[in-house]
Design a protein around this motif. Structure first.
Motif, PDB file in Angstrom:
ATOM      1  N   MET A 233       1.541  -0.895   0.059  1.00 13.53           N
ATOM      2  CA  MET A 233      -0.184  -0.026   0.157  1.00 13.53           C
ATOM      3  C   MET A 233       0.884   1.471   0.134  1.00 13.53           C
ATOM      4  O   MET A 233       0.646   2.634  -0.733  1.00 13.53           O
ATOM      5  N   LEU A 234       1.597   1.259   0.606  1.00 14.14           N
ATOM      6  CA  LEU A 234       2.507   2.936   0.531  1.00 14.14           C
ATOM      7  C   LEU A 234       3.178   2.811  -1.024  1.00 14.14           C
ATOM      8  O   LEU A 234       3.378   3.769  -1.379  1.00 14.14           O
ATOM      9  N   ILE A 235       3.595   1.195  -1.688  1.00 12.63           N
ATOM     10  CA  ILE A 235       3.766   1.659  -3.001  1.00 12.63           C
ATOM     11  C   ILE A 235       2.726   2.112  -3.917  1.00 12.63           C
ATOM     12  O   ILE A 235       3.081   2.707  -5.150  1.00 12.63           O
ATOM     13  N   TYR A 236       1.984   1.928  -4.177  1.00 12.73           N
ATOM     14  CA  TYR A 236       0.511   2.232  -4.615  1.00 12.73           C
ATOM     15  C   TYR A 236       0.075   3.368  -3.810  1.00 12.73           C
ATOM     16  O   TYR A 236       0.087   4.688  -5.168  1.00 12.73           O
ATOM     17  N   GLY A 237       0.539   3.901  -3.107  1.00 13.25           N
ATOM     18  CA  GLY A 237       0.355   5.445  -2.471  1.00 13.25           C
ATOM     19  C   GLY A 237       1.500   5.845  -2.850  1.00 13.25           C
ATOM     20  O   GLY A 237       1.011   7.562  -3.891  1.00 13.25           O
ATOM     21  N   SER A 238       2.512   5.962  -3.961  1.00 12.87           N
ATOM     22  CA  SER A 238       3.347   6.311  -4.332  1.00 12.87           C
ATOM     23  C   SER A 238       3.226   6.796  -5.354  1.00 12.87           C
ATOM     24  O   SER A 238       3.230   7.329  -6.052  1.00 12.87           O
ATOM     25  N   TYR A 239       2.079   6.245  -6.144  1.00 10.55           N
ATOM     26  CA  TYR A 239       1.740   6.089  -7.232  1.00 10.55           C
ATOM     27  C   TYR A 239       0.514   6.996  -7.840  1.00 10.55           C
ATOM     28  O   TYR A 239      -0.403   6.978  -8.730  1.00 10.55           O
ATOM     29  N   LEU A 240      -0.025   8.052  -6.365  1.00  8.03           N
ATOM     30  CA  LEU A 240      -1.358   8.926  -6.468  1.00  8.03           C
ATOM     31  C   LEU A 240      -0.925   9.617  -6.687  1.00  8.03           C
ATOM     32  O   LEU A 240      -0.255  10.770  -6.404  1.00  8.03           O
ATOM     33  N   SER A 241      -1.795  10.250  -7.152  1.00  6.61           N
ATOM     34  CA  SER A 241      -1.642  12.197  -7.781  1.00  6.61           C
ATOM     35  C   SER A 241      -2.368  12.654  -6.100  1.00  6.61           C
ATOM     36  O   SER A 241      -2.439  12.620  -5.765  1.00  6.61           O
ATOM     37  N   GLN A 242      -1.738  14.135  -5.975  1.00  5.56           N
ATOM     38  CA  GLN A 242      -1.548  14.423  -5.046  1.00  5.56           C
ATOM     39  C   GLN A 242      -2.758  15.538  -4.861  1.00  5.56           C
ATOM     40  O   GLN A 242      -3.045  16.311  -3.767  1.00  5.56           O
ATOM     41  N   GLN A 243      -3.903  15.503  -5.932  1.00  2.00           N
ATOM     42  CA  GLN A 243      -4.786  16.324  -6.101  1.00  2.00           C
ATOM     43  C   GLN A 243      -6.373  15.224  -4.442  1.00  2.00           C
ATOM     44  O   GLN A 243      -7.446  15.667  -4.914  1.00  2.00           O
ATOM     45  N   GLU A 244      -6.020  13.474  -5.129  1.00  3.32           N
ATOM     46  CA  GLU A 244      -6.296  12.967  -4.409  1.00  3.32           C
ATOM     47  C   GLU A 244      -7.133  13.012  -3.030  1.00  3.32           C
ATOM     48  O   GLU A 244      -5.470  13.580  -1.894  1.00  3.32           O
ATOM     49  N   SER A 245      -7.780  13.496  -1.817  1.00  2.00           N
ATOM     50  CA  SER A 245      -7.983  13.169  -0.307  1.00  2.00           C
ATOM     51  C   SER A 245      -7.712  11.314  -0.149  1.00  2.00           C
ATOM     52  O   SER A 245      -8.425  10.897  -0.314  1.00  2.00           O
ATOM     53  N   LEU A 246      -6.851  11.569   0.624  1.00  2.00           N
ATOM     54  CA  LEU A 246      -6.208  10.521   1.267  1.00  2.00           C
ATOM     55  C   LEU A 246      -7.223   9.553   2.088  1.00  2.00           C
ATOM     56  O   LEU A 246      -6.953   7.732   1.877  1.00  2.00           O
ATOM     57  N   PRO A 247      -7.632  10.514   3.158  1.00  2.00           N
ATOM     58  CA  PRO A 247      -8.957   9.755   3.838  1.00  2.00           C
ATOM     59  C   PRO A 247      -9.625   9.410   3.713  1.00  2.00           C
ATOM     60  O   PRO A 247     -10.285   8.173   3.305  1.00  2.00           O
ATOM     61  N   ARG A 248     -10.363   9.501   2.148  1.00  2.00           N
ATOM     62  CA  ARG A 248     -11.517   9.279   1.704  1.00  2.00           C
ATOM     63  C   ARG A 248     -11.634   8.565   0.526  1.00  2.00           C
ATOM     64  O   ARG A 248     -12.020   7.035   0.651  1.00  2.00           O
ATOM     65  N   LEU A 249      -9.901   8.020  -0.328  1.00  2.00           N
ATOM     66  CA  LEU A 249     -10.201   7.147  -0.804  1.00  2.00           C
ATOM     67  C   LEU A 249      -9.080   5.799   0.357  1.00  2.00           C
ATOM     68  O   LEU A 249     -10.086   4.282  -0.279  1.00  2.00           O
ATOM     69  N   GLY A 250      -8.477   5.942   1.350  1.00  2.00           N
ATOM     70  CA  GLY A 250      -8.568   5.159   2.253  1.00  2.00           C
ATOM     71  C   GLY A 250      -9.590   4.244   2.908  1.00  2.00           C
ATOM     72  O   GLY A 250      -9.773   2.627   2.739  1.00  2.00           O
ATOM     73  N   ALA A 251     -10.552   5.572   3.244  1.00  2.00           N
ATOM     74  CA  ALA A 251     -11.341   4.246   3.560  1.00  2.00           C
ATOM     75  C   ALA A 251     -12.699   3.748   2.341  1.00  2.00           C
ATOM     76  O   ALA A 251     -13.150   3.203   2.773  1.00  2.00           O
ATOM     77  N   LEU A 252     -12.640   4.262   0.924  1.00  4.24           N
ATOM     78  CA  LEU A 252     -13.327   3.541   0.090  1.00  4.24           C
ATOM     79  C   LEU A 252     -12.332   1.515   0.280  1.00  4.24           C
ATOM     80  O   LEU A 252     -12.993   1.003   0.363  1.00  4.24           O
ATOM     81  N   VAL A 253     -10.989   2.262   0.234  1.00  6.49           N
ATOM     82  CA  VAL A 253     -10.225   0.381   0.244  1.00  6.49           C
ATOM     83  C   VAL A 253     -11.192  -0.178   0.699  1.00  6.49           C
ATOM     84  O   VAL A 253     -11.185  -1.386   0.697  1.00  6.49           O
ATOM     85  N   THR A 254     -11.467   0.411   2.204  1.00  9.33           N
ATOM     86  CA  THR A 254     -10.825  -0.118   3.895  1.00  9.33           C
ATOM     87  C   THR A 254     -12.518  -0.991   3.333  1.00  9.33           C
ATOM     88  O   THR A 254     -12.578  -2.063   3.690  1.00  9.33           O
ATOM     89  N   LEU A 255     -13.087   0.022   2.496  1.00  6.93           N
ATOM     90  CA  LEU A 255     -14.560  -1.122   2.339  1.00  6.93           C
ATOM     91  C   LEU A 255     -15.038  -1.652   1.782  1.00  6.93           C
ATOM     92  O   LEU A 255     -15.811  -2.671   1.721  1.00  6.93           O
ATOM     93  N   ILE A 256     -14.525  -1.543   0.324  1.00  3.21           N
ATOM     94  CA  ILE A 256     -14.048  -2.529  -0.663  1.00  3.21           C
ATOM     95  C   ILE A 256     -13.862  -4.038   0.001  1.00  3.21           C
ATOM     96  O   ILE A 256     -14.449  -4.835  -0.554  1.00  3.21           O
ATOM     97  N   ASP A 257     -13.038  -3.803   0.567  1.00  2.00           N
ATOM     98  CA  ASP A 257     -12.099  -5.216   1.556  1.00  2.00           C
ATOM     99  C   ASP A 257     -12.613  -5.841   1.521  1.00  2.00           C
ATOM    100  O   ASP A 257     -13.021  -7.277   1.489  1.00  2.00           O
ATOM    101  N   VAL A 258     -13.489  -5.219   3.332  1.00  2.00           N
ATOM    102  CA  VAL A 258     -14.240  -5.983   3.836  1.00  2.00           C
ATOM    103  C   VAL A 258     -15.646  -6.233   3.348  1.00  2.00           C
ATOM    104  O   VAL A 258     -16.582  -7.088   3.857  1.00  2.00           O
ATOM    105  N   GLY A 259     -16.218  -5.627   2.279  1.00  2.00           N
ATOM    106  CA  GLY A 259     -17.542  -5.645   1.317  1.00  2.00           C
ATOM    107  C   GLY A 259     -17.303  -7.253   0.385  1.00  2.00           C
ATOM    108  O   GLY A 259     -17.706  -7.757   0.797  1.00  2.00           O
ATOM    109  N   ILE A 260     -15.778  -7.068   0.074  1.00  2.00           N
ATOM    110  CA  ILE A 260     -15.573  -8.246  -0.729  1.00  2.00           C
ATOM    111  C   ILE A 260     -14.918  -9.251   0.345  1.00  2.00           C
ATOM    112  O   ILE A 260     -15.975 -10.572  -0.076  1.00  2.00           O
TER     113      ILE A 260
END
Length: 448
Positions: A233-260
């Protein structure tokens, strides 16, 4: 236009890649079987709570460090360190993370190879090649070497294509396919005799099963299910645009993961009770669940055999699901050492990928040829010791080593009002104190 070192071009691309990294055999298989062995719905409730109480804050540490440094794990931890001692330990932690990720992939590719072989078996049976079908399901050294090589090759092909054309493109294709296959299988299995018994165990909490063992098991699953601790996740974070909200994206990743993970439980637990209804043994004589590969590769194929011609379609669909889940995780693991080779050693991606991939395949070969001795040892070293200790280290670097003003400035990118949010009031001290203590608790109990 891509950044020189690669960058996710869209939010969806990142979400699919990050969710794909998290959603692997551990989610599709590990979560439901742990639920079945730990009180069913009681485990699910505790897991869902801990996924956000523990996994989300630790995920945010990795994503934030990665995007700030925009480098691999070794360089990233050195960049956020303030003195020679912390830089030394940052580099050491990063290097250990790369080794652990490589070790995880070395045994993960073997298990994924089993899934590829079992996916090929129904096709061999359809064409009347019974000898080949038997060979594909026999646990031989030759079969394991061949299909580990095939799966490793697929992983290398994707990583060699880079971030946008490889990781992002294939994750965006594979993750929706995984979800469609998963939902299709659930729809079919729930119509079979015995399925409702499994569904009741999974969805109706009985908190008499709530024990310290259940809590520790759910704690470990919540942490490991998001691929935390080894730098993916550190590597994937390093490929993220600086315009993205990290708390929001992190919450979405967690939701998708636990949902699946939760959705996978709607398939696996009913399927286990359907298999039991059909005469297969899913619990040992002592009442313990027969978990892991034994259940995947013995009980479920026996269930598919009872379904007649429909069983062939169900078997193909199930093992296709397992292969896709394996692949979305393996590409994130291979990217960890490949990124290090590109950025620290100056090796082009198209050379670094096969070079690193072949080294890891060499480790897999040694494990296969000494399976009884080395397979369990590799799993234990990497997942029981390596990942939790690395997870603690990453939380300590984010919470104690990294300067608070730099951390805040990074989070403000894409979320300018972060200081006024509940996230900023809680997360900094939470990742400093609570996360390391929780992970250490799970680690001590798992080792003891």
């Amino acid at each position: 236009m891509s950044a020189p070192r690669g960058q996710f071009s869209t939010n969806i691309g990142f979400l699919m890649a990050a969710a794909g990294s998290a959603v692997g055999l551990g989610n599709i298989w590990g979560f439901p079987t742990k639920a079945a062995g730990n009180g069913g719905a009681a485990f699910v409730v505790v897991y869902l709570f801990l996924a956000f109480a523990l996994a989300y804050p630790a995920l945010m540490a990795e994503l934030t460090i990665g995007r700030y440094a925009r480098r691999n794990m070794v360089q990233a931890l050195r960049i956020i360190s303030n003195g020679p001692v912390s830089r030394f330990f940052g580099g050491l932690t990063g290097f250990v993370g790369i080794l652990v990720a490589s070790l995880v992939l070395s045994f993960y590719a073997i298990v994924a190879g089993w899934m590829v072989a079992h996916l090929a078996e129904p096709f061999a049976a359809l064409f009347g090649a019974q000898g080949a079908a038997q060979w594909l399901t026999d646990n031989s050294t030759e079969r394991n070497l061949l299909f580990t090589a095939i799966f490793s090759g697929l992983t290398m092909l994707i990583i060699a294509s880079g971030v946008e054309k490889g990781i992002e493109r294939w994750s965006t294709l594979l993750m929706p396919s995984l979800i469609i296959l998963l939902l299709s299988l659930i729809g079919y299995v729930l119509t079979q005799p015995g399925a409702l018994s499994g569904l009741e165990v999974y969805l109706m909490p009985d908190f008499s099963h709530f024990t310290p063992k259940l809590l520790i098991s759910a704690l470990g699953q919540a942490f490991f299910s998001l691929s935390l601790g080894v730098g993916t996740m550190l590597i994937y974070g390093s490929y993220l645009s600086q315009q993205e909200s990290l708390p929001r994206l992190g919450a979405l990743v967690t939701l998708i993961d636990v949902g699946i993970a939760f959705t996978a439980g709607l398939l696996i637990l009913p399927a286990m009770y359907v298999a039991q209804e059909a005469g297969s043994q899913i619990f040992s004589a002592s009442g313990e669940l027969i978990a892991g590969p034994d259940l995947i590769l013995q009980v479920l194929p026996a269930l598919f055999d009872t379904m007649g011609k429909a069983g062939i379609v169900v078997a193909i669909t199930f093992f296709a699901l397992m292969v896709i889940a394996s692949l979305t995780s393996s590409i994130s693991m291979l990217e960890v050492p490949v990124a290090f080779s590109i950025e620290n050693l100056g090796i082009p991606r198209r050379i670094a990928t096969p070079a690193v991939g072949l080294i890891i395949f060499g480790i897999s070969t040694v494990i296969i040829t000494h399976f009884d001795t080395l397979f369990g040892l590799a799993v234990s070293i990497s997942t029981e010791y390596g990942q939790p200790l690395l997870g603690i280290a990453l939380c300590l670097f984010a919470g104690w080593v990294w300067r608070r003003d730099q951390l805040l400035a990074e989070l403000k990118k894409g979320h300018p009002n972060i200081e006024q949010t509940l996230f900023w009031r809680i997360w900094p001290w939470y990742v400093r104190i609570v996360c390391p203590l929780l992970i250490m608790t799970a680690f001590v109990h798992s080792v003891i």
